[in-house]
Enzyme design. Sequence first.
Site, PDB file in Angstrom:
ATOM      1  N   SER A  36      41.523  51.485  35.300  1.00 43.40           N
ATOM      2  CA  SER A  36      41.896  50.966  36.615  1.00 43.40           C
ATOM      3  C   SER A  36      40.823  51.377  37.606  1.00 43.40           C
ATOM      4  O   SER A  36      40.349  52.521  37.583  1.00 43.40           O
ATOM      5  CB  SER A  36      43.259  51.534  37.035  1.00 43.40           C
ATOM      6  OG  SER A  36      43.601  51.097  38.341  1.00 43.40           O
ATOM      7  N   PHE A 116      38.067  34.784  35.031  1.00 48.41           N
ATOM      8  CA  PHE A 116      37.968  33.427  35.555  1.00 48.41           C
ATOM      9  C   PHE A 116      39.125  32.580  35.053  1.00 48.41           C
ATOM     10  O   PHE A 116      39.366  32.486  33.841  1.00 48.41           O
ATOM     11  CB  PHE A 116      36.643  32.798  35.132  1.00 48.41           C
ATOM     12  CG  PHE A 116      36.402  31.431  35.730  1.00 48.41           C
ATOM     13  CD1 PHE A 116      36.069  31.290  37.073  1.00 48.41           C
ATOM     14  CD2 PHE A 116      36.509  30.283  34.947  1.00 48.41           C
ATOM     15  CE1 PHE A 116      35.849  30.049  37.624  1.00 48.41           C
ATOM     16  CE2 PHE A 116      36.284  29.034  35.491  1.00 48.41           C
ATOM     17  CZ  PHE A 116      35.957  28.912  36.845  1.00 48.41           C
ATOM     18  N   ASP A 252      23.047  30.654  41.208  1.00 52.88           N
ATOM     19  CA  ASP A 252      23.329  29.313  41.737  1.00 52.88           C
ATOM     20  C   ASP A 252      22.403  28.987  42.902  1.00 52.88           C
ATOM     21  O   ASP A 252      21.939  27.839  43.043  1.00 52.88           O
ATOM     22  CB  ASP A 252      24.783  29.232  42.192  1.00 52.88           C
ATOM     23  CG  ASP A 252      25.761  29.386  41.039  1.00 52.88           C
ATOM     24  OD1 ASP A 252      25.395  29.023  39.908  1.00 52.88           O
ATOM     25  OD2 ASP A 252      26.880  29.872  41.273  1.00 52.88           O
TER      26      ASP A 252
END
Length: 298
Positions: A36, A116, A252
């Site tokens: 965690s 995702f 990108d």
Amino acid sequence: MAAVICGSLAFDTIMTFEGRFSEQILPDQLHILNVSFLVPALRRDFGGCAGNIAYAHKLLGGRPLPMATVGSDGTEYVERLKGQGISTEFVSQVHDTYTAQAMIMTDRDNNQITAFHPGAMMQAHRTKIAARSDIRLGIISPDGRDAMLQHAAQFKAADIPFVFDPGQGLPMFDGTELAAFVDQASWVTVNDYEGKMLCDRTGLSNAEISRRVQGLVVTLGAEGCEVWVGGEKTVVPPVKAREVVDPTGCGDAWRGALLYGLEQGWDLRKCAALGNQIGALKIASRGPQNYDLGTLKF
């Protein structure tokens, strides 16, 4: 000239972990992994490969045509694109699912762990590519599997040159499918990890891939990139960022610059050099679509 940008539109939830993943994950305990991370910083941004590439391309003066699918929660994203002067004629909305979502956690060394959810992206193959006088260029970036296969074939059938940029979608395809993508494409772009996987799965070296297309680029992050043309490699040096804030969307941004340079008729090395500049601008800003060109000259 317009460029069709096939890929995802997604909402990015970006979290910052102030430690190092390597200090929290014990290599000898991976079989019972249960970790965690406290993430005091969290933000939600507009993202997805098609959206991020279109943002960079538009910023440079291009005319991007993102081809993507959003879900019932995607109206805000569509309106944002319109507000930026980006056409949404190839953006469709599916009302029984969510827009793609990426949950991205970054540590202090800019390592990332991403989850995702594809959502509406899995319906992206519904939109078709056809020949049109104003469309002279395209890119296949990570998308639904069917969309990537079909859009590549449609680009080829329409005689529209395109960049094959498989990114994180590369593991979905076997060697035969990847070789077919290469043979249909005009250019191929991968990062160094993806490049090794592409070579392993196709059985082709970088030099051999570059002889099948007009050019191959392997991006190396802070080390710049390799440009392969006709079997010969040229290293294009990196551009030092003003500061390193957030790597999300840097690849990108680089590809948006690549498309712009290709539209201008530049050689691949000049395109890559502009990509390195834009990547350095992006990494100094939080989120994938919040940077500007500043005083950049190109």
